[in-house]
Design an enzyme around this catalytic site. Structure first.
Site, mmCIF file in Angstrom:
data_model
loop_
_atom_site.group_PDB
_atom_site.id
_atom_site.type_symbol
_atom_site.label_atom_id
_atom_site.label_comp_id
_atom_site.label_asym_id
_atom_site.label_seq_id
_atom_site.Cartn_x
_atom_site.Cartn_y
_atom_site.Cartn_z
ATOM 1 N N ASP A 74 0.025 4.701 1.245
ATOM 2 C CA ASP A 74 -0.386 5.980 2.321
ATOM 3 C C ASP A 74 -0.405 5.491 3.370
ATOM 4 O O ASP A 74 -0.981 4.130 3.662
ATOM 5 C CB ASP A 74 -1.743 6.892 1.390
ATOM 6 C CG ASP A 74 -1.485 7.989 0.149
ATOM 7 O OD1 ASP A 74 -0.320 8.085 -0.336
ATOM 8 O OD2 ASP A 74 -2.434 8.249 0.073
ATOM 9 N N ASP B 17 1.289 -1.160 -0.252
ATOM 10 C CA ASP B 17 -0.045 0.039 -0.161
ATOM 11 C C ASP B 17 0.701 1.234 -0.591
ATOM 12 O O ASP B 17 2.033 0.494 0.238
ATOM 13 C CB ASP B 17 -0.978 0.139 1.049
ATOM 14 C CG ASP B 17 -1.090 1.526 1.303
ATOM 15 O OD1 ASP B 17 -2.108 2.139 0.980
ATOM 16 O OD2 ASP B 17 -1.843 2.223 2.819
HETATM 17 MG MG MG Z 1 -3.429 3.251 3.306
#
Ligand code: MG
Ligand code: ZN
Length: 187
Positions: A10, A8
């Site tokens: 962020d 992932d």
């Molecule tokens: Mg995230």
């Protein structure tokens, strides 16, 4: 077929900063480059998978998301680390930008982006891993038979305290570097 670690963006690879809309707000964790390089050396494809609803909400331009990904790739490359692909979902069902306002199969927890990456890069999903700070990251991995690691960075410390019965991570790690170490031990 290669194994992959789907990371992932962020809160996992870079700091969570709300809707990232300027490069000045893009902050790497001190371990990001090393973690990706360790996974590269172990033979994993490393693929970034990210929901970018800010595009559908009219907050972030799609061109900026691509610019940010070039910036991340350059920074990692300078440290000897490689991202094999960046995949983002620009959609959101209640978005304000007509072009992106829809229910799609690629917004996590849907696994559409993982499937697309697997087809593009010849990846073995069942032998792959997902690392993320939100339950929906893990759920996308489970949908394709991948194992998952929840990290406590970003919003992960909150999600850890609010378990989702249907989405139990295979491991919980303090951050992406610890997650990489767990993956190497369990691969
Ligand atoms: Mg995230
Ligand atoms: Zn989508």
């Amino acid at each position: 077929m290669r194994r992959a670690v789907f990371v992932d963006r962020d809160g996992t690879l870079i700091e969570e900063s709300g809707y990232l809309d300027r490069l000045e707000r893009l902050v790497f964790f001190p371990f990001s480059v090393d973690a990706v390089r360790v996974l590269n050396h172990a033979g994993f494809a490393v693929v970034v998978i990210t929901n970018q609803a800010g595009i559908a909400r009219g907050i972030v331009r799609e061109a900026f998301v691509e610019e940010a990904h070039r910036h991340i790739a350059d920074r990692l490359r300078a440290g000897g680390a490689t991202i094999d692909g960046f995949y983002y979902c620009p959609h959101y069902p209640e978005g304000t930008v007509e072009q992106y306002r829809r229910t799609c199969d690629c917004r996590k927890p849907q696994p559409g982006l993982l499937r697309r990456a697997a087809a593009d890069l010849d990846l073995d999903l069942a032998r792959s891993f997902v690392v993320g700070d939100r339950w929906h990251d893990l759920a996308a991995g489970h949908a394709v038979g991948a194992r998952s690691v929840l990290v406590r960075t970003g919003l992960g410390w909150k999600d850890e305290a609010d378990p989702h019965p249907g989405t139990v991570p295979d491991a919980v790690a303090d951050n992406l570097m610890d997650a990489a170490a767990w993956i190497l031990e369990h691969a």
